[in-house]
Design an enzyme around this catalytic site. Structure first.
Site, short mmCIF file in Angstrom:
data_model
loop_
_atom_site.label_atom_id
_atom_site.label_comp_id
_atom_site.label_asym_id
_atom_site.label_seq_id
_atom_site.Cartn_x
_atom_site.Cartn_y
_atom_site.Cartn_z
N LYS A 1 -14.01 -12.58 -0.88
CA LYS A 1 -15.20 -12.34 -0.06
C LYS A 1 -16.46 -12.55 -0.91
CE LYS A 1 -17.42 -8.73 2.61
NZ LYS A 1 -17.35 -7.40 3.20
N GLU B 1 -10.78 -10.94 -11.54
CA GLU B 1 -9.36 -11.33 -11.53
C GLU B 1 -9.19 -12.66 -10.81
OE1 GLU B 1 -10.58 -8.38 -10.69
OE2 GLU B 1 -9.20 -6.73 -11.19
N GLY C 1 -13.24 -6.28 3.24
CA GLY C 1 -12.12 -6.94 2.57
C GLY C 1 -10.77 -6.51 3.10
N ARG C 2 -10.56 -5.20 3.24
CA ARG C 2 -9.23 -4.72 3.65
C ARG C 2 -9.00 -4.86 5.15
NH1 ARG C 2 -12.55 -1.11 1.48
NH2 ARG C 2 -13.33 0.66 2.67
N GLU D 1 -8.51 3.22 0.18
CA GLU D 1 -9.83 2.67 -0.16
C GLU D 1 -10.83 3.04 0.94
OE1 GLU D 1 -10.79 -1.70 -0.63
OE2 GLU D 1 -10.62 -1.21 -2.74
N HIS E 1 18.04 5.78 -1.24
CA HIS E 1 18.87 5.89 -2.45
C HIS E 1 18.01 6.05 -3.69
CE1 HIS E 1 22.40 4.89 -0.06
NE2 HIS E 1 21.56 4.14 0.61
N LYS F 1 -14.64 -1.43 -13.13
CA LYS F 1 -14.95 -2.87 -13.29
C LYS F 1 -16.02 -3.04 -14.35
CE LYS F 1 -14.34 -4.26 -8.43
NZ LYS F 1 -15.03 -4.79 -7.24
O1 F6P Z 1 -12.44 -3.89 -5.94
C1 F6P Z 1 -12.22 -3.61 -4.61
C2 F6P Z 1 -12.48 -4.80 -3.74
O2 F6P Z 1 -13.83 -4.99 -3.57
C3 F6P Z 1 -11.77 -4.64 -2.42
O3 F6P Z 1 -12.45 -3.86 -1.53
C4 F6P Z 1 -11.60 -6.07 -2.01
O4 F6P Z 1 -10.66 -6.20 -1.00
C5 F6P Z 1 -11.17 -6.67 -3.32
O5 F6P Z 1 -11.93 -5.99 -4.29
C6 F6P Z 1 -11.39 -8.14 -3.44
O6 F6P Z 1 -12.74 -8.50 -3.28
P1 F6P Z 1 -13.15 -9.99 -3.05
O7 F6P Z 1 -12.53 -10.46 -1.79
O8 F6P Z 1 -14.65 -9.99 -2.99
O9 F6P Z 1 -12.66 -10.80 -4.22
#
Ligand code: F6P
Length: 533
Positions: free
Chosen positions: A195, A201, A253-254, A339, A369, A498
């Site tokens: 987003k 990452e 995002g979620r 979250e 199990h 972060k």
């Molecule tokens: O670090 C949390 C977060 O902002 C989430 O809310 C989001 O889904 C995820 O990182 C990824 O964010 P992006 O889509 O901006 O890479």
């Protein structure tokens, strides 16, 4: 806010859930049916009086007005000044949805059509990599840009008839290394899903993927797609606008599986199936808006959750899908719920009372199990949310599915019934134990029972059903958040780590001193640096 409910929970502590079934209509009274789904919350200590209190709480906390404000595009995400309109992404049969006086639906439809055209080109081989038709799609994203497509692609694998889909999230180089191993860069499409298009990452993995592709492909950018709200940044990365699928900041995002972030899923199952998933979500939206509270599945799922977490004081809840293809659903719900509702401050900025519970789980029967021991006999009560389809997708293996369902239903029954000391004694007597040893052995075989669970049951896990299930839980989280008075749509709690990680990276590299750090962090840094090859 929960005083009355806590008092009711206290009064019911000794009530045997099983005894509540003396009321023959209990299963019917304490369940909700909607459009092929059954949500049964009768195996809990919920009574009519408790439910009335919960419903009154929902009224007093203004859930209905808040819900209407959400659907109407009001900026209910107050800490970010944003509307919350993931529902618009599946509003395909509904009317206009306005944000700041502008109908967002034409753009939603336009983006969906672009996604559909592109997916079909990929699926038909019309859009090719340097080495021919695309055989593999790699979605690079994390959190909401990963968990939804990964979970749904696995869930709907019986419908998968497109290229293979892979998912990379972790900045751990192991993730991308193991994923790209064996893939042909000349026939691979990389989707960078972010987003913000700044998540470290994702951007690190995207750069690694681009370098991998550049070794074999003349124009790697031609095999890259971006899913993002940040068009400038996607351009800086070198992805041309025709392969950027944008969305607006009112999609959290979620909550983003319904739009461009779902592209990998759409490529896997095709646009028609994807639309079926949207239709399932849309049907749940209509139900959530229109059904009276007591017949409203998201509402009753939420109120049952709050009853357990805030009145009975159960700190966690287990999500237990009896479906191997829903293996990633607990992780998906973990982000969705924790979250969204893991907050310590109310919307007004005051300290919040206890907020959302810890959510965890694994598919059954595997969990049986592993950790069910604690659920049955441990000292904490863990409300369980069972999720299961009446029918599987493998008609030739119907006996497997019967066993699966039998196990699921047996677990909720066992949790409720338990096994008394008398029954345990009888069992041990049959085995020949006597006296003190009989007592000792019997004690270990007692199940306290009276442990609450709910069951969500439906015919078969189709794209439509999956859409319903996701939207059901989204709205559940919404209702819980409104009642708790928190903002379910921001996530400030992820920021600090972060920032510190960005600070620590040069320290680990040896380009910055660890001076300002605490003794523990310094020692850990020293250990890492001391182990360098
Ligand atoms: O670090 C949390 C977060 O902002 C989430 O809310 C989001 O889904 C995820 O990182 C990824 O964010 P992006 O889509 O901006 O890479």
């Amino acid at each position: 806010m929960f005083d009355r409910l806590k008092a009711q929970a206290g009064e019911l502590t000794d009530t045997d859930i099983l005894s509540l079934f003396e009321d023959e209509s209990r299963a019917e009274t304490f369940s909700v049916r909607f459009d092929g789904m059954l949500f049964d919350y009768s195996k809990t200590r919920m009574t009519g009086a408790v439910r009335d209190s919960l419903l009154a709480l929902a009224v007093s906390r203004g859930v209905a007005a808040r819900r209407d404000a959400m659907f109407a595009g009001a900026p209910i995400n107050e800490t970010e000044g944003r509307a919350v309109l993931h529902t618009a992404l599946r509003n395909l049969n509904g009317g206009p949805v306005e944000v700041d006086g502008q109908d967002v639906m034409p753009e939603v439809r336009n983006t969906l059509s672009r996604m559909e055209r592109f997916s079909e080109q990929i699926r038909s081989g019309g859009y090719r990599g340097q080495g021919g038709a695309i055989t593999d799609v790699v979605n690079i994203g994390i959190g909401g840009s990963h968990l939804g497509p990964e979970m749904a692609t696995l869930a709907l694998s019986p419908y998968h008839d497109g290229p293979r889909c892979h998912f990379v999230a972790n900045v751990d180089g192991a993730d991308i290394t193991d994923t790209l191993k064996g893939l042909d860069p000349a026939t691979t499409l990389v989707i960078v899903a972010s987003k913000s298009f700044t998540t470290i990452e994702t951007m690190t993995n995207a750069e690694t993927a681009r370098a991998w592709m550049a070794q074999a492909v003349d124009d790697p950018a031609a095999q890259f797609v971006a899913l993002s709200t940040a068009e400038e940044k996607t351009a800086q990365f070198g992805i041309p606008p025709e392969r950027v699928f944008g969305f607006e900041d009112w999609v959290g995002g979620r909550y983003s599986i319904w739009g461009p972030i779902g592209l990998s899923l759409m490529i896997a199952i095709g646009p028609t199936r994807f639309r079926e998933m949207l239709a399932g979500g849309e049907a749940m939206d209509r139900h959530f808006r229109d059904a009276p509270a007591v017949e409203n599945m998201p509402m009753m799922l939420a109120l049952t959750g709050l009853w357990h977490s805030h009145a009975c004081g159960y700190a966690t809840r287990a999500v237990l899908p009896y479906d191997q293809r829903l293996a990633r659903l607990p992780a998906y719900f973990q982000q969705l719920e924790m979250e969204s509702n893991g907050k310590g401050v109310t919307m007004a900025g005051a300290a919040a009372p206890r907020t959302g519970p810890v959510v965890w789980g694994e598919p059954g029967t595997n969990g049986q199990h592993a950790f069910y021991q604690l659920i049955h006999q441990g000292t904490q009560v863990i409300p369980c949310e069972f999720i299961v389809a009446a029918q599987g997708h493998e008609p030739a293996l119907a006996h497997h599915h019967r066993l699966l369902v039998a196990n699921c239903l047996a677990q909720s029954e066992a949790l409720m019934r338990g096994r008394s000391l008398d029954v345990a004694r009888a069992l041990m007597t049959e085995k020949g134990f006597q006296g003190e040893e009989l007592e000792r052995q019997a004690a270990h075989r007692v199940f306290p029972g009276n442990r609450p669970s709910t069951t969500l049951l439906y015919d078969r896990l189709t794209p439509y059903r999956l859409g319903q299930i996701i939207a059901l839980y989204e709205h559940r989280v919404f209702v819980e958040g409104v009642i708790l008075g928190i903002n379910s749509f921001d996530q400030w709690g992820v920021e600090l780590g972060k920032v510190l990680a960005v600070e620590l990276e040069p320290v680990l590299r040896g380009d910055a001193p660890a001076d300002g750090k605490d003794g523990s962090t310094r020692a850990l840094v020293n250990f890492v640096r001391g182990s360098e090859d």
